[in-house]
Scaffold this active site. Structure first.
Site, mmCIF file in Angstrom:
data_model
loop_
_atom_site.group_PDB
_atom_site.id
_atom_site.type_symbol
_atom_site.label_atom_id
_atom_site.label_comp_id
_atom_site.label_asym_id
_atom_site.label_seq_id
_atom_site.Cartn_x
_atom_site.Cartn_y
_atom_site.Cartn_z
ATOM 1 N N SER A 273 1.022 0.119 -8.392
ATOM 2 C CA SER A 273 0.088 0.140 -7.271
ATOM 3 C C SER A 273 0.852 0.245 -5.963
ATOM 4 O O SER A 273 1.994 -0.216 -5.850
ATOM 5 C CB SER A 273 -0.755 -1.137 -7.249
ATOM 6 O OG SER A 273 0.047 -2.259 -6.892
ATOM 7 N N ASP A 274 0.230 0.878 -4.970
ATOM 8 C CA ASP A 274 0.717 0.681 -3.614
ATOM 9 C C ASP A 274 0.501 -0.791 -3.290
ATOM 10 O O ASP A 274 -0.227 -1.501 -3.985
ATOM 11 C CB ASP A 274 -0.026 1.589 -2.632
ATOM 12 C CG ASP A 274 0.783 1.881 -1.373
ATOM 13 O OD1 ASP A 274 1.699 1.086 -1.041
ATOM 14 O OD2 ASP A 274 0.518 2.894 -0.709
ATOM 15 N N TRP A 275 1.150 -1.275 -2.248
ATOM 16 C CA TRP A 275 1.176 -2.708 -1.980
ATOM 17 C C TRP A 275 -0.227 -3.214 -1.637
ATOM 18 O O TRP A 275 -0.784 -2.876 -0.609
ATOM 19 C CB TRP A 275 2.188 -2.985 -0.877
ATOM 20 C CG TRP A 275 3.570 -3.273 -1.390
ATOM 21 C CD1 TRP A 275 4.378 -4.323 -1.022
ATOM 22 C CD2 TRP A 275 4.334 -2.534 -2.374
ATOM 23 N NE1 TRP A 275 5.567 -4.284 -1.724
ATOM 24 C CE2 TRP A 275 5.571 -3.198 -2.561
ATOM 25 C CE3 TRP A 275 4.083 -1.406 -3.138
ATOM 26 C CZ2 TRP A 275 6.544 -2.757 -3.454
ATOM 27 C CZ3 TRP A 275 5.052 -0.959 -4.026
ATOM 28 C CH2 TRP A 275 6.261 -1.630 -4.178
#
Length: 739
Positions: free
Chosen positions: A251-253
């Site tokens: 995932s992106d953050w």
């Protein structure tokens, strides 16, 4: 000088090729499955869950298992160098790397970045960037990627990834998918048609997967109504099944929104493991994932698949073989206990230099020939007086612009400003420098009046949406120069007969006001050149190197001509479809100011002898799925070549570009699309041969009914030239229906 660079490059970057083909993935998977058997359930969950924000030395960290010899994985930005660490090399941005159109430099930049990441103990470097592609010319993060064209972006992704992973670091292709603006990026739904998705936005990710990329980062936005990081259609069906991706999706953050849905929909790793403020209940995986597996909500096989993919990527690039420990902390100033920069400044300077695009050069104004005096005008000519790293994540536009802002940045070890580099050259030439390093038009005009020639520096900045700079929330509010740049140029042009304009920008700007000034004789686009900014510029404007950069996007006469911009809403239906950038301009018959692929030189090139040899049959790609897609999609089915002669008096490099027009049997297709390029370095009078190998994919369109790549039957048009509109040779070939 360019010939000399190749020998210097060999010394600058030492790599060890671990390989990224299918057989190597097979070997990595075999070892990963053996390791999986030794892990308990809690350790498995620890491998897929971040330890929380600031829970380790890197921006992302995983738990270290005790049962196998495997580290706490270190994940770190950025796609142009190492964020939150020093000393490191601040390389030119992706958009500059794309503007070189040079596969050797793309690889060298990737290899040098990878070597620095490995030296610091980083396991996963969060780049390169294929999304945003750049459909919106004022999109905030376009500069992190390579080009608005999927073919050029795809080649750049492949070369960069191979360079990074040959150096031993895992690359991460991002942002998957449709993250084309910063406004509403956490909530917007990018509603992309199936064909446009495949032919534009997915295309460069195909090249990334084919290159063996270890990981892919899913984006913050929704795609067709579903969060990208919990989209079964996007992650399981498209990335893992259709593209045959063997690596892992992270995932992106804080782009994860659930425990079960994200897991069963193909997410393999969550980062950073908690919300940035680490509130209770912000961890979706960890013990929650373990419980979901225990109650059957998430199959055990799904957890085991996550772990196997992550372990396989680690084995793929050889990180089990004496990999160095993490040598810095992101949270205490980033001072590393080892210097990893080597002589990577050589690579950075070469990329910055060869990405410079000469847009205008009236009356042979450039190169400079020891002028008696030079006025240097504009705040963009000098380094930020407070220091190049004064603003966190480069979140300000003070002084010369050498990278945008946000997480895709790095700390400058130094920044050579244009004025400093020009002063050094001027001292050797006996040239008097008259500086005016503010953006005040009156002061600029005064300096220009006192000099033989004036160089005006202007810029335009953008970045990630968590920082707002001068009212721009990531995306640019408009395509005008910042800091009253048009008025500055007008004032200087009124006071001087010889004006050169240098542009540092994240993307296109509208140049009509500047071009309307008769005394503006030359315009130079220098993009975001990184730490060697001034030196690279001097190399070109003084003629030590002939400019060879080509635009990686179109510069329009007015912003409305693009037909696309970021939208102030939470839904983007991507109404432009396939018609982005030059595809749109060509289809609508709109004359650009400077077209995609454009760039002048100090010499001239003549094209001749077009040769086309094709052995393709119409029909769908039906081969076994390998990393990247069906195997037969990547088979070479033909070749085009052309001779290019340097007709001038100086050595120079020309980028020969191949565009194809599909037959009428292909529904609603742009008039032409880039399908090959080659950069040739030629001495005066020398002739070289540019050769373009064409695959089935290059001849195909995505058939939404068949859900396959299809080569249409009929007559294909062949265009070869110096840009998308400067076509020098034309031809055709016919593809008959297969039996």
């Amino acid at each position: 000088m360019q010939t000399l660079f190749l020998s210097l490059l060999a010394a600058a970057v030492t790599v060890h090729a671990y390989g990224s083909g299918g057989s190597n993935w097979d070997q990595a998977y075999s070892r990963a499955k053996d390791a999986l058997q030794k892990l308990n359930q809690t350790e498995k969950v620890g491998l897929v869950t971040g330890v929380k924000w600031m829970g380790g030395p890197c921006v992302g960290n995983t738990y270290k298992p005790e049962s196998i010899d495997y580290p706490s994985l270190c994940l770190q930005d950025s796609p142009l160098g190492i964020r939150f660490a020093n000393p490191v090399t601040a390389f030119p941005a992706g958009i500059n790397a794309g503007a070189t159109w040079d596969t050797q430099l793309l690889y060298a930049r990737g290899a040098a970045m990878g070597a620095e990441a490995k030296g610091l103990g980083i396991h996963v470097q969060l780049g390169p960037v294929a999304g945003p592609l750049g459909k919106n010319p004022n999109g905030g993060r376009n500069w992190e990627g390579f080009s608005v064209d999927p073919y050029l972006s795809g080649v750049a992704m492949e070369k960069t990834i191979r360079g990074m992973q040959d150096s031993g670091v895992q690359a991460c292709a991002k942002h998957w998918l449709g993250n084309e603006q910063e406004h509403y990026r956490d909530t917007i739904s990018s509603n992309i048609g199936d064909r446009a998705a495949h032919e534009l936005y997915v295309w460069p990710f195909m090249d990334a997967v084919k290159a063996g990329v270890a990981s892919v980062m899913c984006s913050y936005n929704k795609v067709n109504g579903t969060w990208a990081c919990e989209s079964d259609a996007l992650n399981n069906k498209l990335m893992k099944e259709e593209l045959g991706f063997p690596g892992y999706i992270m995932s992106d953050w804080n782009a994860q929104h659930s425990t079960v849905n994200s897991a069963v929909s193909g997410l393999d790793m969550t980062m950073p493991g908690s919300d940035f403020s680490n509130p209770p209940g912000s961890i979706f995986w960890g013990s929650n994932l373990e419980a979901a597996v225990a109650d059957g909500s998430v199959p055990q096989s799904r957890l085991d698949d996550m772990v196997t993919r992550i372990l396989a990527a680690w084995y793929l690039v050889g990180q089990d073989q004496g990999y160095p420990p993490v040598a810095f902390s992101s949270w205490n100033g980033g001072k590393a206990n080892v210097d990893v920069t080597a002589d990577h400044g050589t690579v950075a300077r070469a990329v910055a230099r060869d990405s410079i695009v000469l847009l205008k050069n009236g009356h042979g104004t450039l190169p400079l020939r020891k002028p008696k005096s030079l006025a240097i005008v504009g705040s963009d000519a000098i380094v930020n007086p407070a220091g190049p790293n004064a603003c966190s994540d480069r979140g300000c536009n003070n002084g010369t612009l050498a990278m945008g802002w946000g997480s895709g940045t790095a700390e400058f070890p130094y920044l050579v400003g244009p004025l400093d580099a020009i002063q050094k050259r001027a001292a050797a030439d006996g040239t008097k420098i008259v500086p005016s390093t503010t953006d005040d038009p009156t002061a600029g005009a005064s300096a220009a009046a006192a000099a033989e020639t004036a160089i005006v520096f202007i810029n335009s900045d953008s970045g990630e949406g968590y920082i707002t700079v001068e009212g721009n929330l990531g995306d640019r509010n408009n395509l005008d120069p910042w800091h009253n740049g048009n008025e500055l140029v007008k004032a200087v042009a009124a006071a001087s007969k010889n004006v050169i304009v240098v542009i540092h920008s994240v993307g296109p700007i509208i140049l009509e006001t500047i071009l309307a000034q008769p005394s503006v004789k030359a315009i130079v686009w220098a993009g975001l050149p990184g730490q060697e900014s001034g030196n690279a510029l001097v190399d070109v404007i003084y003629g030590d190197t002939t400019p060879s950069g080509k635009l990686p996007y179109t510069i329009a006469k007015q912003a409305a001509d693009y037909g696309a911009s970021w939208i102030n809403a939470e839904t983007d239906d991507f109404p432009e479809g396939l018609y982005v950038d030059y595809r749109h301009f060509d289809a609508k018959g709109i004359a650009p100011r400077y077209e995609f692929g454009y760039g002048l030189s100090y010499t001239t090139f003549k094209y001749s002898g077009l040769w086309v040899n094709m052995d393709a049959s119409a029909g769908a790609a039906n081969g076994q799925v390998v990393p990247g897609g069906p195997a037969d999609l990547f088979e070479v089915v033909g070749q085009v070549s052309v001779s290019v002669r340097n007709n001038g008096r100086v050595a120079g490099a020309e980028v020969a570009q191949l565009y194809l027009g599909l037959p009428d049997s292909a529904p609603a297709t742009p008039p032409k699309q880039l399908r090959g390029f080659q950069k040739l370095m030629l001495q005066p009078g020398q002739t070289g041969r540019a050769t373009f190998k064409l695959t089935r994919r290059d001849l195909s369109y995505w058939d939404v009914q068949q859900q396959k790549w299809v080569v249409p039957s009929g007559t294909f048009k062949v265009y070869v030239g110096s840009s998308s509109r400067d076509i020098r040779e034309e031809g055709s070939f016919r593809v008959r229906r297969g039996w």
